[in-house]
Design an enzyme around this catalytic site. Structure first.
Site, mmCIF file in Angstrom:
data_model
loop_
_atom_site.group_PDB
_atom_site.id
_atom_site.type_symbol
_atom_site.label_atom_id
_atom_site.label_comp_id
_atom_site.label_asym_id
_atom_site.label_seq_id
_atom_site.Cartn_x
_atom_site.Cartn_y
_atom_site.Cartn_z
ATOM 1 N N LYS A 12 0.855 -1.219 0.000
ATOM 2 C CA LYS A 12 0.000 0.000 0.000
ATOM 3 C C LYS A 12 0.868 1.237 0.000
ATOM 4 O O LYS A 12 2.035 1.203 0.409
ATOM 5 C CB LYS A 12 -0.942 0.012 1.207
ATOM 6 C CG LYS A 12 -0.269 0.032 2.591
ATOM 7 C CD LYS A 12 0.142 1.388 3.103
ATOM 8 C CE LYS A 12 0.867 1.298 4.455
ATOM 9 N NZ LYS A 12 1.619 2.472 4.827
ATOM 10 N N LEU A 101 5.358 0.407 3.358
ATOM 11 C CA LEU A 101 4.499 -0.173 2.318
ATOM 12 C C LEU A 101 3.559 -1.240 2.878
ATOM 13 O O LEU A 101 2.817 -1.881 2.121
ATOM 14 C CB LEU A 101 5.369 -0.771 1.196
ATOM 15 C CG LEU A 101 6.222 0.241 0.417
ATOM 16 C CD1 LEU A 101 7.182 -0.473 -0.532
ATOM 17 C CD2 LEU A 101 5.329 1.197 -0.372
ATOM 18 N N GLY A 104 4.211 -6.462 6.003
ATOM 19 C CA GLY A 104 3.910 -7.434 7.068
ATOM 20 C C GLY A 104 2.412 -7.551 7.289
ATOM 21 O O GLY A 104 1.869 -8.658 7.394
ATOM 22 N N SER A 106 0.087 -6.918 5.166
ATOM 23 C CA SER A 106 -0.535 -7.534 3.999
ATOM 24 C C SER A 106 -0.349 -9.056 4.024
ATOM 25 O O SER A 106 -1.272 -9.815 3.712
ATOM 26 C CB SER A 106 0.062 -6.937 2.720
ATOM 27 O OG SER A 106 -0.659 -7.358 1.596
ATOM 28 N N ASP A 138 -2.589 -2.004 10.042
ATOM 29 C CA ASP A 138 -2.953 -1.954 8.612
ATOM 30 C C ASP A 138 -3.625 -3.244 8.118
ATOM 31 O O ASP A 138 -4.031 -3.307 6.951
ATOM 32 C CB ASP A 138 -1.699 -1.693 7.749
ATOM 33 C CG ASP A 138 -1.156 -0.280 7.934
ATOM 34 O OD1 ASP A 138 -1.906 0.579 8.435
ATOM 35 O OD2 ASP A 138 0.011 -0.056 7.588
HETATM 36 P P1 ATP Z 1 4.360 -0.716 9.440
HETATM 37 O O1 ATP Z 1 4.102 0.727 9.121
HETATM 38 O O2 ATP Z 1 3.139 -1.515 9.732
HETATM 39 O O3 ATP Z 1 5.479 -0.925 10.443
HETATM 40 P P2 ATP Z 1 6.104 -1.228 7.248
HETATM 41 O O4 ATP Z 1 5.668 -1.438 5.847
HETATM 42 O O5 ATP Z 1 6.868 0.026 7.519
HETATM 43 O O6 ATP Z 1 4.812 -1.347 8.084
HETATM 44 P P3 ATP Z 1 6.859 -4.000 7.448
HETATM 45 O O7 ATP Z 1 7.544 -4.315 6.156
HETATM 46 O O8 ATP Z 1 5.492 -4.499 7.622
HETATM 47 O O9 ATP Z 1 6.966 -2.440 7.727
HETATM 48 O O10 ATP Z 1 7.822 -4.553 8.595
HETATM 49 C C1 ATP Z 1 7.790 -4.077 9.931
HETATM 50 C C2 ATP Z 1 8.590 -5.018 10.848
HETATM 51 O O11 ATP Z 1 7.860 -6.236 11.031
HETATM 52 C C3 ATP Z 1 9.956 -5.431 10.309
HETATM 53 O O12 ATP Z 1 10.924 -5.023 11.244
HETATM 54 C C4 ATP Z 1 9.926 -6.935 10.178
HETATM 55 O O13 ATP Z 1 11.088 -7.573 10.656
HETATM 56 C C5 ATP Z 1 8.700 -7.382 10.989
HETATM 57 N N1 ATP Z 1 7.939 -8.479 10.316
HETATM 58 C C6 ATP Z 1 7.361 -9.527 10.892
HETATM 59 N N2 ATP Z 1 6.724 -10.302 9.998
HETATM 60 C C7 ATP Z 1 6.864 -9.716 8.801
HETATM 61 C C8 ATP Z 1 6.428 -10.030 7.500
HETATM 62 N N3 ATP Z 1 5.691 -11.099 7.211
HETATM 63 N N4 ATP Z 1 6.782 -9.179 6.517
HETATM 64 C C9 ATP Z 1 7.500 -8.061 6.781
HETATM 65 N N5 ATP Z 1 7.952 -7.744 7.996
HETATM 66 C C10 ATP Z 1 7.642 -8.545 9.020
#
Ligand code: ATP
Length: 281
Positions: A12, A101, A104, A106, A138
């Site tokens: 997203k 984006l 996690g 998603s 999210d």
């Molecule tokens: P948010 O704003 O919700 O934190 P984001 O897009 O900035 O989202 P994500 O890529 O979702 O960040 O990752 C956030 C943290 O969650 C990371 O530090 C990662 O290690 C942990 N994590 C746990 N499971 C997952 C997953 N399936 N995919 C991505 N990250 C994950």
């Protein structure tokens, strides 16, 4: 052999992210416009006779096992089903991690949808969204499956039908940003008047007028390259550009694919950055 399912979990971007206030429980009251884009993690779920939940991810930045947000989603649905099965989840990560984006969240939404199907639970989307809200702010948005106005901490969703489709260039300078760190360092200034969100936009250029992200005030001073990327996108034909979520991904909006591809080539320019041309979905 028990059944398996493979789902595409989209990323997203945020067209709008207003931080309205800090709540007594420590969370922030938000107003966001959230849009899915065509960059997908692939989430494969296989039911197993053993009751364990095993999660494997091909990215070194994402934990396997219980620390993975997909594990928590599986646990929640297996508990509801009261079945004796477990599952193995394999996540092929294409969405940059800790990048604003929502990757996690998603993945977690995909696990809820996939296990609801595999276990024949028949849980309504609304029920899945309530379960998802406990897993990550999210997650309900990714279950909602529409472009949305998200309020509260992101769980109160209203479908927005008047948002035009766009070509999008995503640029991540390989700088993971902790969302918790960004909110901790956010200085809430005097209550600012909230901009009115029109019911519809006649084109992408008019959508550009509402683009705004309060979290840029924290992330950009720490990572000035984000501001440079925004400028570079606009000087290469983007109608506008903004940081997504808590960063560090920046997106630029385009009317057409050719200009978007040209801009992405310039931005890539042999740098070790993630650059992708996607569409709103
Ligand atoms: P948010 O704003 O919700 O934190 P984001 O897009 O900035 O989202 P994500 O890529 O979702 O960040 O990752 C956030 C943290 O969650 C990371 O530090 C990662 O290690 C942990 N994590 C746990 N499971 C997952 C997953 N399936 N995919 C991505 N990250 C994950």
């Amino acid at each position: 052999m028990l059944q398996s399912i493979t789902l595409q979990a989209p990323a997203k971007i945020n067209y709008l992210l207003d931080v309205i206030s800090k709540r007594p429980d420590g969370y922030h009251e938000l107003r966001m416009i959230m849009q899915r884009v065509s960059l997908y993690d692939q989430v494969r779920i296989q039911l197993t006779y053993s009751p364990d939940i095993n999660v494997y991810c091909d990215s070194k930045n994402v934990p396997d096992g219980e620390a993975n947000i997909g594990w928590k989603a599986a646990k929640a649905l297996l508990e509801i089903s009261e079945c004796r099965f477990g599952c193995e989840i394999n996540i092929k990560k294409n969405i940059p991690v800790a990048a604003g984006l929502g990757g996690g969240s998603s993945d977690s939404a995909a696990v809820l949808l996939g296990l609801n199907e595999l276990l024949g639970l028949g849980l309504s989307r609304g029920r899945l969204m309530i379960i998802g809200a406990k897993l990550g702010a999210d997650v309900p948005f990714f279950l909602f499956r529409h472009t949305a106005l998200a309020e509260g901490i992101g769980e109160r969703l209203t479908e927005l039908t008047g948002i035009p489709d766009a070509w999008v260039v995503l640029v991540n300078p390989n700088l993971p940003v902790s969302t918790a760190w960004v909110y901790k360092n956010l200085q809430l200034t005097q209550q600012k008047p909230l901009a009115t969100i029109p019911d519809s936009f006649k084109d992408v250029a008019s959508l550009c007028h509402i683009l705004s992200n309060d979290l840029e005030t924290v992330t950009i001073p720490a990572f000035p390259v984000i501001s440079e990327i925004k400028n570079e996108l606009v000087s290469n034909g983007a109608l506008c550009s903004l940081m997504s979520g808590s960063g560090s991904t920046v997106f630029g909006l385009f009317n057409d694919e050719a200009t978007a591809i040209k801009a992405s080539d310039v931005l890539r320019n042999n740098r070790d950055w993630f650059v992708a041309v996607v569409q709103t979905v």
